[in-house]
Design an enzyme around this catalytic site. Structure first.
Site, PDB file in Angstrom:
ATOM      1  N   ILE A  19      15.031   2.199   2.006  1.00 49.94           N
ATOM      2  CA  ILE A  19      14.927   3.466   3.001  1.00 49.94           C
ATOM      3  C   ILE A  19      15.805   3.230   4.291  1.00 49.94           C
ATOM      4  O   ILE A  19      16.498   4.156   4.646  1.00 49.94           O
ATOM      5  CB  ILE A  19      13.504   3.522   3.405  1.00 49.94           C
ATOM      6  CG1 ILE A  19      12.608   3.857   2.167  1.00 49.94           C
ATOM      7  CG2 ILE A  19      13.225   4.658   4.687  1.00 49.94           C
ATOM      8  CD1 ILE A  19      11.198   3.707   2.271  1.00 49.94           C
ATOM      9  N   ARG A  39      17.645  -9.023   9.238  1.00 50.34           N
ATOM     10  CA  ARG A  39      17.513 -10.553   8.968  1.00 50.34           C
ATOM     11  C   ARG A  39      18.734 -10.842   8.165  1.00 50.34           C
ATOM     12  O   ARG A  39      19.389 -11.871   8.502  1.00 50.34           O
ATOM     13  CB  ARG A  39      16.185 -11.017   8.284  1.00 50.34           C
ATOM     14  CG  ARG A  39      15.892 -11.970   7.877  1.00 50.34           C
ATOM     15  CD  ARG A  39      14.531 -12.154   7.422  1.00 50.34           C
ATOM     16  NE  ARG A  39      14.300 -11.457   6.544  1.00 50.34           N
ATOM     17  CZ  ARG A  39      13.032 -10.878   6.000  1.00 50.34           C
ATOM     18  NH1 ARG A  39      11.977 -11.311   6.753  1.00 50.34           N
ATOM     19  NH2 ARG A  39      12.921  -9.962   5.017  1.00 50.34           N
ATOM     20  N   SER A 141       3.257   4.055   5.638  1.00 46.16           N
ATOM     21  CA  SER A 141       2.664   3.959   4.417  1.00 46.16           C
ATOM     22  C   SER A 141       1.597   4.510   4.145  1.00 46.16           C
ATOM     23  O   SER A 141       0.732   4.604   4.987  1.00 46.16           O
ATOM     24  CB  SER A 141       2.720   2.341   3.974  1.00 46.16           C
ATOM     25  OG  SER A 141       2.329   2.477   2.447  1.00 46.16           O
ATOM     26  N   GLN A 148      -4.783   0.086  -1.095  1.00 37.29           N
ATOM     27  CA  GLN A 148      -3.862  -0.359  -2.172  1.00 37.29           C
ATOM     28  C   GLN A 148      -4.883  -1.266  -3.033  1.00 37.29           C
ATOM     29  O   GLN A 148      -4.756  -1.483  -4.442  1.00 37.29           O
ATOM     30  CB  GLN A 148      -2.638  -0.651  -1.841  1.00 37.29           C
ATOM     31  CG  GLN A 148      -1.975  -1.004  -3.105  1.00 37.29           C
ATOM     32  CD  GLN A 148      -0.659  -1.744  -2.705  1.00 37.29           C
ATOM     33  OE1 GLN A 148       0.513  -0.851  -2.238  1.00 37.29           O
ATOM     34  NE2 GLN A 148      -0.649  -3.131  -2.727  1.00 37.29           N
ATOM     35  N   TYR A 154      -0.730  -5.668   5.472  1.00 35.09           N
ATOM     36  CA  TYR A 154       0.018  -4.393   5.492  1.00 35.09           C
ATOM     37  C   TYR A 154      -0.913  -3.282   5.646  1.00 35.09           C
ATOM     38  O   TYR A 154      -0.451  -2.560   6.475  1.00 35.09           O
ATOM     39  CB  TYR A 154       0.722  -4.509   4.000  1.00 35.09           C
ATOM     40  CG  TYR A 154       1.717  -3.274   3.714  1.00 35.09           C
ATOM     41  CD1 TYR A 154       2.941  -3.511   4.516  1.00 35.09           C
ATOM     42  CD2 TYR A 154       1.361  -2.335   2.932  1.00 35.09           C
ATOM     43  CE1 TYR A 154       3.851  -2.604   4.215  1.00 35.09           C
ATOM     44  CE2 TYR A 154       2.196  -1.347   2.686  1.00 35.09           C
ATOM     45  CZ  TYR A 154       3.555  -1.299   3.253  1.00 35.09           C
ATOM     46  OH  TYR A 154       4.500  -0.435   3.014  1.00 35.09           O
ATOM     47  N   LYS A 158       0.110  -1.133   8.786  1.00 36.33           N
ATOM     48  CA  LYS A 158       0.595   0.674   8.966  1.00 36.33           C
ATOM     49  C   LYS A 158      -0.700   1.435   9.226  1.00 36.33           C
ATOM     50  O   LYS A 158      -0.252   2.256   9.830  1.00 36.33           O
ATOM     51  CB  LYS A 158       0.708   0.735   7.235  1.00 36.33           C
ATOM     52  CG  LYS A 158       1.836   0.073   6.820  1.00 36.33           C
ATOM     53  CD  LYS A 158       3.343   0.303   7.672  1.00 36.33           C
ATOM     54  CE  LYS A 158       4.456  -0.178   6.938  1.00 36.33           C
ATOM     55  NZ  LYS A 158       5.757  -0.141   7.608  1.00 36.33           N
ATOM     56  N   ALA A 185       5.638   7.447   0.219  1.00 37.61           N
ATOM     57  CA  ALA A 185       4.550   6.746  -0.526  1.00 37.61           C
ATOM     58  C   ALA A 185       5.134   5.890  -1.730  1.00 37.61           C
ATOM     59  O   ALA A 185       5.070   4.923  -1.763  1.00 37.61           O
ATOM     60  CB  ALA A 185       3.667   7.997  -1.330  1.00 37.61           C
ATOM     61  N   GLU A 186       6.191   6.573  -2.579  1.00 44.25           N
ATOM     62  CA  GLU A 186       6.699   5.983  -3.695  1.00 44.25           C
ATOM     63  C   GLU A 186       8.245   6.111  -3.666  1.00 44.25           C
ATOM     64  O   GLU A 186       8.810   7.332  -4.236  1.00 44.25           O
ATOM     65  CB  GLU A 186       6.036   6.578  -5.033  1.00 44.25           C
ATOM     66  CG  GLU A 186       4.431   6.552  -5.009  1.00 44.25           C
ATOM     67  CD  GLU A 186       3.771   5.236  -5.319  1.00 44.25           C
ATOM     68  OE1 GLU A 186       4.844   4.295  -5.547  1.00 44.25           O
ATOM     69  OE2 GLU A 186       2.593   5.228  -5.060  1.00 44.25           O
ATOM     70  N   VAL A 187       9.273   5.327  -3.256  1.00 37.41           N
ATOM     71  CA  VAL A 187      10.475   5.288  -2.914  1.00 37.41           C
ATOM     72  C   VAL A 187      10.974   4.273  -3.699  1.00 37.41           C
ATOM     73  O   VAL A 187      10.442   3.227  -3.591  1.00 37.41           O
ATOM     74  CB  VAL A 187      10.740   5.345  -1.523  1.00 37.41           C
ATOM     75  CG1 VAL A 187      12.222   5.689  -1.202  1.00 37.41           C
ATOM     76  CG2 VAL A 187       9.987   6.426  -0.652  1.00 37.41           C
TER      77      VAL A 187
HETATM   78  P1  NAP Z   1      13.316  -2.944   1.506  1.00 35.04           P
HETATM   79  O1  NAP Z   1      14.234  -2.432   0.344  1.00 35.04           O
HETATM   80  O2  NAP Z   1      12.939  -4.419   1.097  1.00 35.04           O
HETATM   81  O3  NAP Z   1      14.135  -3.218   2.727  1.00 35.04           O
HETATM   82  C1  NAP Z   1      13.711  -3.671   3.983  1.00 35.04           C
HETATM   83  C2  NAP Z   1      14.754  -4.059   4.795  1.00 35.04           C
HETATM   84  O4  NAP Z   1      14.292  -4.434   5.946  1.00 35.04           O
HETATM   85  C3  NAP Z   1      15.524  -5.392   4.344  1.00 35.04           C
HETATM   86  O5  NAP Z   1      17.123  -5.074   4.660  1.00 35.04           O
HETATM   87  C4  NAP Z   1      15.045  -6.364   5.068  1.00 35.04           C
HETATM   88  O6  NAP Z   1      15.827  -7.324   5.464  1.00 35.04           O
HETATM   89  C5  NAP Z   1      14.665  -5.793   6.454  1.00 35.04           C
HETATM   90  N1  NAP Z   1      13.638  -6.595   7.024  1.00 35.04           N
HETATM   91  C6  NAP Z   1      12.262  -6.626   6.692  1.00 35.04           C
HETATM   92  N2  NAP Z   1      11.581  -7.542   7.428  1.00 35.04           N
HETATM   93  C7  NAP Z   1      12.617  -7.912   8.358  1.00 35.04           C
HETATM   94  C8  NAP Z   1      12.523  -8.711   9.451  1.00 35.04           C
HETATM   95  N3  NAP Z   1      11.315  -9.425   9.863  1.00 35.04           N
HETATM   96  N4  NAP Z   1      13.512  -8.715  10.501  1.00 35.04           N
HETATM   97  C9  NAP Z   1      14.715  -8.276   9.979  1.00 35.04           C
HETATM   98  N5  NAP Z   1      14.680  -7.282   8.929  1.00 35.04           N
HETATM   99  C10 NAP Z   1      13.681  -7.285   8.342  1.00 35.04           C
HETATM  100  O7  NAP Z   1      12.122  -2.094   1.773  1.00 35.04           O
HETATM  101  P2  NAP Z   1      11.740  -0.280   1.603  1.00 35.04           P
HETATM  102  O8  NAP Z   1      11.268  -0.146   0.662  1.00 35.04           O
HETATM  103  O9  NAP Z   1      13.166   0.183   2.055  1.00 35.04           O
HETATM  104  O10 NAP Z   1      10.827  -0.138   2.924  1.00 35.04           O
HETATM  105  C11 NAP Z   1      11.072   0.287   4.114  1.00 35.04           C
HETATM  106  C12 NAP Z   1       9.971   0.553   5.081  1.00 35.04           C
HETATM  107  O11 NAP Z   1       9.384   1.553   4.362  1.00 35.04           O
HETATM  108  C13 NAP Z   1       8.989  -0.365   5.101  1.00 35.04           C
HETATM  109  O12 NAP Z   1       8.252  -0.436   6.261  1.00 35.04           O
HETATM  110  C14 NAP Z   1       7.858  -0.269   3.884  1.00 35.04           C
HETATM  111  O13 NAP Z   1       6.501  -0.516   4.258  1.00 35.04           O
HETATM  112  C15 NAP Z   1       8.138   1.569   3.925  1.00 35.04           C
HETATM  113  N6  NAP Z   1       7.562   1.910   2.825  1.00 35.04           N
HETATM  114  C16 NAP Z   1       8.339   1.927   1.781  1.00 35.04           C
HETATM  115  C17 NAP Z   1       7.682   2.343   0.592  1.00 35.04           C
HETATM  116  C18 NAP Z   1       8.542   2.322  -0.763  1.00 35.04           C
HETATM  117  O14 NAP Z   1       8.045   3.138  -1.920  1.00 35.04           O
HETATM  118  N7  NAP Z   1       9.697   1.890  -0.854  1.00 35.04           N
HETATM  119  C19 NAP Z   1       6.428   3.006   0.331  1.00 35.04           C
HETATM  120  C20 NAP Z   1       5.577   2.994   1.769  1.00 35.04           C
HETATM  121  C21 NAP Z   1       6.244   2.510   2.735  1.00 35.04           C
HETATM  122  P3  NAP Z   1      16.155  -8.608   4.366  1.00 35.04           P
HETATM  123  O15 NAP Z   1      17.489  -8.182   3.390  1.00 35.04           O
HETATM  124  O16 NAP Z   1      16.253  -9.813   5.054  1.00 35.04           O
HETATM  125  O17 NAP Z   1      14.940  -8.738   3.308  1.00 35.04           O
END
Ligand code: NAP
Length: 259
Positions: A19, A39, A141, A148, A154, A158, A185-187
């Site tokens: 995202i 990171r 989230s 969940q 988590y 959130k 929600a679901e991405v």
């Molecule tokens: P993702 O694909 O894992 O990407 C997260 C990014 O954030 C990665 O580049 C990660 O870096 C970086 N990151 C995480 N923790 C970090 C830290 N402590 N310091 C620096 N960088 C950090 O996750 P995503 O699914 O895109 O999720 C993004 C946000 O959306 C999150 O807050 C998640 O809770 C929320 N969300 C996602 C979904 C979904 O369906 N995907 C649903 C609800 C909420 P690294 O490369 O080092 O890991």
């Protein structure tokens, strides 16, 4: 619609993947200048190079946001590079499965992965946001509302983030700073895929989840989340603050039985 974001400076946390990457690309498409705080380095450096070739700034700042000192350094690095901050997008986070059995130490670590850095980055960016009358968008989230199971840290993070959205919207209204949260929600992202791969039958489970999403029975795209984030930071949403906005195809609030 002209979103008025050309040359605006946006700090995005976790902007290298999933995202966050979608958010970074949407801001760059609007002509904004991006500081991506992440990171791991590989994807962030590659994004920086990709946009440098096009004459655009996607400045990479390496930091592990679990360290509050690193949050301060990262915000300063963005200011050193651009001299101002118009928006902060607190996107980094991980559904880390720290449950009630895990114990208080693990719980606090989960809060550090998901909530404390949201406070820290916003805190360190505050003077700059006051100077620009800027805005903050957090990525929450659905878990904060639905639960969940098996992910206390988590869910609490959130939920806390939703609380801070209302709290800061009031705190900062007098400064003209708007604060909103976008809820996915679901991405389909690396985080999501990793989580699904821990399940016994990932492809069957993916199909089952898609059936539960009322609008078009599909995952939300990262671009759909990103476009809402970009709009919320822009002057075109100048009277929207303290809002928690669900970009989820109706997953969280509608009856989710199969239709
Ligand atoms: P993702 O694909 O894992 O990407 C997260 C990014 O954030 C990665 O580049 C990660 O870096 C970086 N990151 C995480 N923790 C970090 C830290 N402590 N310091 C620096 N960088 C950090 O996750 P995503 O699914 O895109 O999720 C993004 C946000 O959306 C999150 O807050 C998640 O809770 C929320 N969300 C996602 C979904 C979904 O369906 N995907 C649903 C609800 C909420 P690294 O490369 O080092 O890991």
């Amino acid at each position: 619609m002209d979103l008025g974001l050309v040359d605006k400076v946006v700090v995005v946390t976790g902007g290298s993947k999933g995202i966050g990457e979608g958010i970074v690309r949407s801001f760059l498409a609007e002509g904004a200048l991006v500081a991506n705080v992440n990171r791991s380095e590989g994807e962030g450096r590659a994004l920086e190079a990709e946009y440098a070739d096009r004459g655009q700034e996607c400045h990479f700042i390496q930091a592990d946001l679990c360290d509050a000192g690193a949050c301060a350094t990262a915000v300063q690095a963005a200011l050193d590079r651009f001299g101002r901050i118009d928006a902060v997008v607190n996107n980094a986070g991980v559904n880390d499965g720290v449950d009630l059995e895990a114990g208080p130490e693990e719980f606090v670590k989960s809060l550090e992965r998901n909530l404390v850095h949201v406070y820290a980055v916003t805190h360190y960016a505050l003077d700059a946001l006051r100077a620009s009358r800027g805005s903050v968008v957090n990525i929450g989230s659905k878990v904060a509302e639905t639960g969940q199971g098996g992910t206390s840290g988590y869910a609490a993070s959130k939920g806390g983030l939703n609380g801070l959205t209302r709290e800061w919207a009031l705190d900062l209204a007098a400064d003209g700073i708007r604060v909103n949260t976008v809820i996915p929600a679901e991405v389909w992202t690396p985080l999501y895929e990793n989580w699904l791969n821990t399940m016994p039958n990932p492809s069957e489970m993916r199909a089952g989840i898609e059936q539960l999403i009322p609008l078009e029975h599909r995952f939300t795209t990262k671009e759909e989340i990103a476009d809402t984030v970009v709009f919320l930071t822009s002057p075109r949403s100048s009277h929207t603050t303290g809002q928690i906005i669900y970009v989820d195809g109706g997953y969280t609030h509608f009856d989710r039985k199969y239709r």
